[in-house]
Write an enzyme that holds these catalytic residues in place. Structure first.
Site, short mmCIF file in Angstrom:
data_model
loop_
_atom_site.label_atom_id
_atom_site.label_comp_id
_atom_site.label_asym_id
_atom_site.label_seq_id
_atom_site.Cartn_x
_atom_site.Cartn_y
_atom_site.Cartn_z
N TYR A 140 -1.83 -0.39 -11.25
CA TYR A 140 -0.68 0.46 -11.53
C TYR A 140 0.58 -0.26 -11.06
O TYR A 140 0.55 -1.08 -10.15
CB TYR A 140 -0.79 1.83 -10.84
CG TYR A 140 -1.02 1.73 -9.36
CD1 TYR A 140 0.04 1.63 -8.47
CD2 TYR A 140 -2.31 1.71 -8.84
CE1 TYR A 140 -0.18 1.51 -7.12
CE2 TYR A 140 -2.54 1.59 -7.49
CZ TYR A 140 -1.47 1.50 -6.63
OH TYR A 140 -1.70 1.38 -5.29
N GLY A 186 -15.95 -7.31 -10.28
CA GLY A 186 -15.51 -7.51 -8.89
C GLY A 186 -15.79 -6.27 -8.05
O GLY A 186 -16.60 -5.41 -8.44
N GLY A 187 -15.10 -6.18 -6.92
CA GLY A 187 -15.37 -5.11 -5.97
C GLY A 187 -15.21 -3.73 -6.56
O GLY A 187 -16.08 -2.86 -6.40
N LYS A 231 -13.56 -4.67 2.41
CA LYS A 231 -14.49 -3.54 2.29
C LYS A 231 -15.92 -3.92 2.69
O LYS A 231 -16.65 -3.08 3.21
CB LYS A 231 -14.44 -2.97 0.86
CG LYS A 231 -13.09 -2.32 0.55
CD LYS A 231 -13.03 -1.76 -0.86
CE LYS A 231 -11.61 -1.31 -1.19
NZ LYS A 231 -11.47 -0.75 -2.53
N THR A 242 -8.74 -1.76 2.43
CA THR A 242 -8.49 -2.27 1.09
C THR A 242 -8.85 -3.75 1.03
O THR A 242 -9.39 -4.32 1.98
CB THR A 242 -7.05 -1.93 0.64
OG1 THR A 242 -6.90 -2.31 -0.72
CG2 THR A 242 -5.97 -2.61 1.47
N SER A 282 0.82 -1.21 0.00
CA SER A 282 0.00 0.00 0.00
C SER A 282 0.86 1.26 0.00
O SER A 282 1.81 1.40 0.76
CB SER A 282 -0.91 0.03 1.23
OG SER A 282 -1.61 1.27 1.24
N ASP A 337 -14.07 5.29 -3.45
CA ASP A 337 -13.58 4.84 -4.77
C ASP A 337 -14.50 5.36 -5.88
O ASP A 337 -14.02 5.78 -6.94
CB ASP A 337 -13.58 3.30 -4.86
CG ASP A 337 -12.50 2.66 -3.99
OD1 ASP A 337 -11.45 3.30 -3.78
OD2 ASP A 337 -12.71 1.53 -3.52
N ASN A 376 -14.68 1.92 2.08
CA ASN A 376 -13.21 1.96 2.14
C ASN A 376 -12.69 3.08 3.04
O ASN A 376 -11.49 3.24 3.18
CB ASN A 376 -12.61 2.12 0.73
CG ASN A 376 -12.82 3.50 0.17
OD1 ASN A 376 -13.81 4.17 0.50
ND2 ASN A 376 -11.89 3.95 -0.64
N GLY A 428 -14.96 -6.25 -16.11
CA GLY A 428 -14.87 -6.79 -14.74
C GLY A 428 -16.17 -6.59 -13.99
O GLY A 428 -17.02 -5.76 -14.37
N GLY A 440 -3.97 3.34 -12.44
CA GLY A 440 -4.81 3.54 -11.27
C GLY A 440 -4.26 4.49 -10.21
O GLY A 440 -4.88 4.65 -9.16
P1 NDP Z 1 -11.81 -8.56 -7.64
O1 NDP Z 1 -10.99 -9.73 -7.24
O2 NDP Z 1 -12.97 -8.15 -6.81
O3 NDP Z 1 -12.39 -8.84 -9.14
C1 NDP Z 1 -11.54 -9.38 -10.13
C2 NDP Z 1 -12.19 -9.22 -11.50
O4 NDP Z 1 -11.21 -9.61 -12.48
C3 NDP Z 1 -13.41 -10.11 -11.73
O5 NDP Z 1 -14.31 -9.44 -12.55
C4 NDP Z 1 -12.78 -11.32 -12.47
O6 NDP Z 1 -13.70 -11.99 -13.28
C5 NDP Z 1 -11.76 -10.61 -13.33
N1 NDP Z 1 -10.68 -11.48 -13.77
C6 NDP Z 1 -9.74 -12.09 -13.00
N2 NDP Z 1 -8.88 -12.78 -13.79
C7 NDP Z 1 -9.29 -12.59 -15.07
C8 NDP Z 1 -8.80 -13.04 -16.33
N3 NDP Z 1 -7.73 -13.84 -16.44
N4 NDP Z 1 -9.45 -12.66 -17.45
C9 NDP Z 1 -10.55 -11.85 -17.35
N5 NDP Z 1 -11.05 -11.39 -16.19
C10 NDP Z 1 -10.43 -11.77 -15.08
O7 NDP Z 1 -10.78 -7.36 -7.87
P2 NDP Z 1 -10.93 -5.80 -7.52
O8 NDP Z 1 -12.16 -5.28 -8.14
O9 NDP Z 1 -10.71 -5.61 -6.08
O10 NDP Z 1 -9.65 -5.19 -8.27
C11 NDP Z 1 -9.55 -5.16 -9.68
C12 NDP Z 1 -8.31 -4.38 -10.10
O11 NDP Z 1 -8.45 -3.02 -9.71
C13 NDP Z 1 -7.00 -4.86 -9.46
O12 NDP Z 1 -5.99 -4.77 -10.43
C14 NDP Z 1 -6.77 -3.86 -8.34
O13 NDP Z 1 -5.40 -3.75 -8.03
C15 NDP Z 1 -7.30 -2.60 -8.97
N6 NDP Z 1 -7.74 -1.58 -7.99
C16 NDP Z 1 -7.12 -0.37 -7.98
C17 NDP Z 1 -7.52 0.63 -7.12
C18 NDP Z 1 -6.81 1.95 -7.14
O14 NDP Z 1 -6.94 2.73 -6.18
N7 NDP Z 1 -6.11 2.27 -8.19
C19 NDP Z 1 -8.61 0.44 -6.16
C20 NDP Z 1 -9.22 -0.89 -6.25
C21 NDP Z 1 -8.78 -1.86 -7.14
P3 NDP Z 1 -14.58 -13.24 -12.74
O15 NDP Z 1 -15.81 -12.64 -12.10
O16 NDP Z 1 -14.86 -14.02 -13.96
O17 NDP Z 1 -13.71 -13.98 -11.75
#
Ligand code: NDP
Length: 270
Positions: free
Chosen positions: A219, A135-136, A76, A72, A25, A110, A97, A133, A240
């Site tokens: 990033y 995810g979170g 969350k 983080t 971090s 965020d 967060n 995506g 990011g």
């Molecule tokens: P999550 O683990 O919650 O979600 C991961 C996502 O990535 C899901 O949609 C997953 O799909 C997809 N995924 C994983 N592997 C693959 C692959 N090989 N091909 C395609 N899709 C894939 O992650 P977060 O949302 O927490 O984080 C996502 C990114 O954002 C990370 O890189 C994190 O570092 C970055 N981030 C940056 C921040 C910043 O302040 N700059 C803040 C928060 C996050 P599936 O549902 O199919 O598994």
């Protein structure tokens, strides 16, 4: 890189970021740069907290006089569950967060932080956004983008069901794509965790307008694979770090009630 503490050796401090992992971090350096710039006496530390121990960690920090905590991955949702006064956006996204330990208030910075960065990058509605995506972090962005007048949102996720659920819950007007189709996308956001792994998604940036923006939430020290794909056909791109600084600046302002020195915070992490 600053030292990482645990619940067994919690130091006296004012603010913290908790996560698992939390080693990488940049938040302590970023917030300390802000305190230094404004002559504030605060201490901000990184604390490793295991899943399931978030409420215990927050209570202990509150008893020790900590004022605020950033949260983080993957805490969350647990942080939101702890909060007695979550704001409506955090509740809707299902993730907080930023916590005020004195009042039990909680925010998701965020989502608005992301929109701050788009304004800084000169993106004005109307535009079409494709989010990769579900995810979170994608949840926060999709909620924020769909709340903005004039923004058309489309989502692609490797696991389509998850994208459908997210859209139903947060953005009923958004479209779910079968493949990552970038046609006419003015903004393409990579919110998958492929960012730093070098994995290339099947993306045709040539089908975007010439002034489209490719935005990777990840990033590192080098441009990500996603950024390189966009750059190869001349599209502008960003990583990011802007989001990290923007969400941190909003947390700073929630806690201290004074304007954050945003440029200083961004410089501290670049
Ligand atoms: P999550 O683990 O919650 O979600 C991961 C996502 O990535 C899901 O949609 C997953 O799909 C997809 N995924 C994983 N592997 C693959 C692959 N090989 N091909 C395609 N899709 C894939 O992650 P977060 O949302 O927490 O984080 C996502 C990114 O954002 C990370 O890189 C994190 O570092 C970055 N981030 C940056 C921040 C910043 O302040 N700059 C803040 C928060 C996050 P599936 O549902 O199919 O598994």
């Amino acid at each position: 890189m600053s030292r990482v503490y645990t619940l067994d050796d919690l130091p006296m401090a004012d603010f913290a970021v908790i996560g698992d992992p939390v080693r990488h971090s940049k938040s302590p350096a970023m917030h300390h740069a802000a305190y230094d710039a404004l002559g504030l006496p605060y201490r901000y530390v990184a604390v490793h907290v295991a899943p399931g121990r978030v409420a215990e960690a927050l209570e202990r920090m509150r008893e020790m006089g900590y004022r605020g905590v950033n949260v983080t991955v993957p805490h969350k949702a647990e942080a939101l569950a702890w909060a007695s006064q979550p704001d409506s956006l955090a509740s809707r996204i299902g993730a907080a967060n930023t916590l005020d330990l004195r009042t039990g208030r909680a925010w998701n910075t965020d989502a608005p932080g992301f929109m701050d960065t788009l304004a800084d990058l000169g993106l004005r509605s109307p535009y079409r956004a494709v989010v990769l995506g579900a995810g979170g972090s994608a949840r926060a962005l999709v909620a924020a983008l769909s709340d903005e007048a004039g923004v058309e949102v489309a989502v692609w996720n490797r696991t389509r069901d998850r994208a459908e659920r997210m859209v139903q819950e947060l953005a009923p007007g958004a479209q779910v794509l079968d493949r990552p189709d970038l046609t006419d996308a003015d903004l393409v956001v990579n919110a998958t965790s492929t960012g730093l792994s070098g994995i290339e998604l099947d993306l045709d940036f040539a089908s975007t307008p010439p002034d489209a923006l490719a935005y990777d939430l990840a990033y590192g020290s080098e441009p990500t694979a996603f950024e390189r794909q966009a750059a190869s056909v001349g599209r502008r791109h960003t990583d990011g770090r802007g989001l990290l600084a923007a969400q941190g600046a909003r947390a700073f302002e929630h806690w201290l009630g004074i304007p954050a020195p945003k440029a200083v915070m961004l410089r501290a992490i670049t």
